[in-house]
Design an enzyme around this catalytic site. Structure first.
Site, mmCIF file in Angstrom:
data_model
loop_
_atom_site.group_PDB
_atom_site.id
_atom_site.type_symbol
_atom_site.label_atom_id
_atom_site.label_comp_id
_atom_site.label_asym_id
_atom_site.label_seq_id
_atom_site.Cartn_x
_atom_site.Cartn_y
_atom_site.Cartn_z
ATOM 1 N N ALA A 118 0.801 -1.225 0.000
ATOM 2 C CA ALA A 118 0.000 0.000 0.000
ATOM 3 C C ALA A 118 0.829 1.269 0.000
ATOM 4 O O ALA A 118 0.306 2.328 0.296
ATOM 5 C CB ALA A 118 -0.970 0.017 1.180
ATOM 6 N N CYS A 119 2.089 1.218 -0.355
ATOM 7 C CA CYS A 119 2.948 2.399 -0.506
ATOM 8 C C CYS A 119 3.161 3.116 0.819
ATOM 9 O O CYS A 119 2.356 3.042 1.729
ATOM 10 C CB CYS A 119 2.381 3.392 -1.518
ATOM 11 S SG CYS A 119 2.141 2.754 -3.173
ATOM 12 N N GLY A 120 4.259 3.815 0.913
ATOM 13 C CA GLY A 120 4.539 4.691 2.041
ATOM 14 C C GLY A 120 4.755 6.089 1.514
ATOM 15 O O GLY A 120 5.475 6.288 0.541
ATOM 16 N N ARG A 173 6.660 -0.760 3.367
ATOM 17 C CA ARG A 173 5.407 -0.503 2.651
ATOM 18 C C ARG A 173 5.585 -0.589 1.137
ATOM 19 O O ARG A 173 4.623 -0.434 0.385
ATOM 20 C CB ARG A 173 4.851 0.878 3.019
ATOM 21 C CG ARG A 173 4.565 1.044 4.500
ATOM 22 C CD ARG A 173 3.861 2.352 4.781
ATOM 23 N NE ARG A 173 2.509 2.368 4.251
ATOM 24 C CZ ARG A 173 1.448 1.919 4.897
ATOM 25 N NH1 ARG A 173 1.571 1.396 6.103
ATOM 26 N NH2 ARG A 173 0.242 1.976 4.354
#
Length: 842
Positions: free
Chosen positions: A96-98, A130
């Site tokens: 879900a990326c950071g 992430r």
């Protein structure tokens, strides 16, 4: 020719529907996930990586101590624990990326401090869990930062006459001959637009730290510097003009290189401008977090100072990793997905096509560049500018493109994001005392479809920096403010080493639809209500809406029958109704206000493989989400989503004026006869003057199969003619007044008619000038309404479905079941209300 949607091949009769599908109901994008995802980190590895930044002031230490630091392996031994950690799939997968930002305008000199960059890189490193990496275990999906331009570092390219030149960061081919050819194009385009070329700078990098996959695709990375045109002075407005010129010139680069055939389809053909601005710069790549400052040597230089930094670690879901797709983009860092992408992109294309064309493509003059971005089509002039949106790009890149254009059109960045990604403002208690914010959303909601997430968006146009959650709020976002004025925003807490709790004066988190903003000139921090109220107060939106907008309130359903039972049954058969549709669907929806519940499993052949005829809707099914999100539950949907639709001419989203409020607003896309009469009343000059035209979709049955094409051509031509003549509401109707008409004529499927007219109007640049209502007897289930709205209808009048409800209500069997208590007793009007409610809830 065939149309393919969600893997289903439509029959030849559907060729008239454009292959471009405009759908707010069908999530778009490539469903194929990259096969080399592995974002598993053990707690020990994560702690080790974070500890690499325990001394953020010292950059002499290697960021990644060894190859094991780069590996995404999960073999590191952990201490024994008696606590159950949870299922492997949940404890070993991170995604879900950071994303986050740091801003401090109070410390340092005019150009900020190196400490802000150090802390940003430290936070980026702590977001590694992430992200995701490639099959080599070293290359990353992407990591990057956006900062203020480090003028100390670029002091050799400044001068008294041009203290803040435009700076481009560009990915070029590794081959020198190719690279030199592209450089020549860049220089020529800049000079042709009065941007005196200062020079090139090769960005110092260390390719040895890249993984094999990233190294094989790595571009040659350069910076170029240009002077502001002499026609523009150096005040704030002129700086905005300079930014617009840089923006438009950047979109010319690809056009010119393609004209010269400088396009290569191999692993050394990448040409991409990561940023071109006099305010911001982007450093990014297909790397893991800790590798970014090792790869870009500039980031270790103490002369690299900035007031802010946006950082992003990517976990790509709907595109394969590439250097250009690393984030931040040019104005946005995005954690999440845009699940309405296909509809958003196609409506933007329609919106751009409706803007005028300009013969004067002067990309320097202040007023002319303002006119280009606000009033001229920047999508469909490939000989001048690269397209604004393109489905070959990622969802984040398309959102960034539209957001950037809105920022260039004198929208402030938070204003543009409020319009693009609105909050669920209806009946929101926190906005009770701020009607101006509600009015802002009402105004812009009529002009622009929401880009729906889940999404956490961090953004900056160089004048302010901020973050916002979409209306679902399904991404984490926290912030802290220190005594020295530093604002930290991050996907999760704990990413800033040595952050003393005693120094924090305020902390919080973003809720659904909320925003924070920091003014990079004054340093003022603005919370959700303050920034939105400030933006919403710039124009009297409430007054405009009161003066211009017409609202269609729910009206009583007529109880008078349209047909006798024999004619009604004949009409149902001619429109493709089956016994189950009446005996089950209509019965359940009219009786209990709910769709029919079927048992699991369906062994009926799909429409395209069936030997039996099917309604055209059956060939189109909703695609599963383009990414890994589960469906949003219906309770949450009811809270954050609206069925509101609008009819009429939609003004430009790039230039706000009172004319933008002149629309007919519908609370529901499902209309009854009384509401249709109300819409007709608005055609009168004293009631708003919304001119209305009814175009019949019926044609003589004697015309045979060839009649369908002739009829569609007539429909499209007539629609164009009427809209050019001023029609603002177009009703495509297959209504037959009596049995004789039903006997002598047949009809064009409403889905076919709506899709054909919708796309023809887009081609003519007229789609935003009119609202389309499908008045049809061939729509009765939720899926039918979804398809019609998805293909371009603004509303549907299901006259035969409502007639069938009235017919069902009058049946002796229905009345006896109500009398016996097997059905809830309801009047014929209540039964029709139940039917509409079932469609709306579906």
């Amino acid at each position: 020719m065939r149309l393919v949607l969600s893997g289903l091949r439509a029959p030849a009769a559907l060729v008239f529907l454009s292959a471009t599908v405009v759908s707010a109901f069908v999530p778009a994008g490539n469903q194929a996930l990259s096969s080399h995802r592995s974002s598993s980190f053990t707690a020990v590895e994560s702690q080790q990586q974070n500890s690499g930044f325990a001394q953020p002031s010292s950059w002499s230490t290697d960021y990644c101590k060894s190859d094991s630091r780069l590996s995404m392996s999960t073999t590191t031994k952990q201490s024994e624990s008696t606590m159950f950690d949870g299922p492997m799939a949940l404890t070993k997968e991170r995604d879900a990326c950071g994303v986050g930002f740091i801003a401090n305008t109070q410390s340092g000199e005019e150009f900020g401090t190196h400490k802000v960059l150090q802390e940003g890189l430290s936070a980026l490193d702590c977001m590694e869990h992430r992200g995701a990496c490639g099959g080599d275990g070293v290359s990353g999906d992407g990591a990057g930062i956006m900062t203020q331009i480090p003028w100390k570092l670029f002091k050799d390219y400044k001068s008294e006459s041009c203290p803040q030149p435009g700076v481009g960061q560009i990915f070029l081919p590794r081959d020198q001959e190719r690279r030199d050819a592209i450089k020549e194009v860049i220089e020529n385009v800049c000079k042709a637009n009065e941007l005196d070329f200062i020079g090139w700078r090769e960005v110092p990098v260390d390719t040895a730290v890249l993984g094999p996959l990233a190294r094989a695709a790595a571009p040659s990375i350069w910076q170029f510097f240009v002077k502001s045109p002499e026609r523009l002075n150096n005040d704030d407005d002129a700086r905005d003009g300079f930014e617009r010129t840089l923006y438009l010139v950047r979109r010319r680069f690809d056009v010119e290189r393609k004209k010269l055939g400088l396009v290569w389809d191999d692993d050394d053909g990448e040409v991409y401008v990561a940023s071109f601005s006099s305010r911001t710069i982007v450093y990014k790549g297909m790397v893991q977090s800790c590798v970014l400052p090792q790869f870009y040597k500039d980031l270790k230089d103490p002369d690299y100072t900035t007031k802010f930094v946006i950082y992003h670690r990517r976990f790509s879901t709907n595109t394969s990793p590439r250097w250009p797709l690393a984030q931040p983009m040019r104005v946005v860092g995005h954690n999440g997905e845009i699940n309405t992408l296909l509809g958003n992109v196609n409506w933007i294309k329609a919106r751009e096509a409706s803007k005028g064309k300009s013969d004067d493509m002067d990309l320097v003059d202040f007023d002319n560049t303002d006119n280009i971005v606000t009033m001229c089509n920047t999508q469909d002039i490939p000989a001048v500018l690269e397209p604004l949106v393109d489905l070959s790009r990622s969802d984040s890149a398309n959102l960034d493109g539209v957001f950037e254009l809105m920022c260039q059109s004198r929208h402030r960045a938070p204003c543009a994001l409020m319009a693009l990604v609105p909050t669920a403002y209806e009946n929101e208690p926190s906005l009770k005392n701020n009607p101006e914010i509600v009015d802002f959303y009402k105004f812009h909601g009529g002009l622009l479809e929401a880009w729906d997430g889940p999404a956490l968006l961090v953004f900056s146009d160089g004048k302010s920096i901020g973050a916002s959650l979409d209306r679902n709020g399904l991404r984490p976002a926290r912030f802290s403010i220190k005594k020295d004025g530093t604002v930290y925003m991050m996907s999760e807490t704990g990413v800033i080493p040595n952050l003393d709790e005693a120094d924090i004066v305020q902390k919080g988190r973003l809720g659904p639809g909320q925003m924070i903003n920091v003014d990079l000139e004054t340093g003022e921090f603005k919370d959700n209500i303050k920034i939105k109220s400030e933006i919403a107060s710039r124009h009297p939106y409430g007054e405009w809406i009161a003066n211009q907008r017409k609202d269609i309130e729910p009206l009583e359903f007529p109880t008078t029958r349209l047909y006798d039972d024999v004619t009604a049954t004949f009409a149902q058969g001619s429109f493709g109704w089956g016994l189950e549709d009446i005996g089950m669907q209509i019965s359940d929806m009219a009786g209990s206000a709910k769709e029919t519940t079927y048992s699991m499993g369906d062994d009926a052949p799909i429409a395209v493989l069936s030997e039996r005829p099917h309604p055209i809707y059956s060939y189109f099914k909703q695609r599963f989400a383009q990414v890994t999100n589960p469906p949003i539950d219906p309770l949450r949907e009811g809270v954050v989503m609206s069925l509101g639709m609008t009819l009429g001419k939609k003004e430009s989203i790039y230039k706000v004026s009172e004319k933008g409020a002149r629309l007919i607003h519908l609370k529901s896309p499902v209309l009854n006869a009384a509401e249709m009469e109300n819409i007709a009343d608005f055609a009168k000059p004293e009631n708003g003057g919304f001119k209305q035209t009814i175009i019949s979709t019926r044609y003589d049955i004697t015309d045979g199969p060839a009649g369908i094409k002739t009829s569609i051509d007539h429909l499209c031509n007539k629609a164009v003619e009427e809209v050019r003549a001023g029609a603002e509401v177009l009703i495509l109707s297959d209504f037959a007044a009596d049995q004789a008409t039903l006997d002598a004529t047949t009809y064009v499927s409403p889905l076919l008619a709506v899709g054909a007219v919708h796309h023809r109007l887009i081609e003519e640049g007229l789609r935003m000038d009119v609202g389309i209502i499908a008045e049809t007897g061939a729509a009765w289930s939720t899926h039918h309404f979804a398809c019609l709205v998805g293909y371009g209808a603004n509303a549907v009048h299901p006259y035969l479905a409502l007639e069938t409800v009235r017919q069902w209500h009058g049946l002796p069997r229905t009345q006896s079941m109500m009398a016996a208590g097997k059905l809830k007793e309801a009047s014929v009007e209540e039964a029709q209300q139940n039917y509409r409610l079932a469609i709306e809830n579906g």
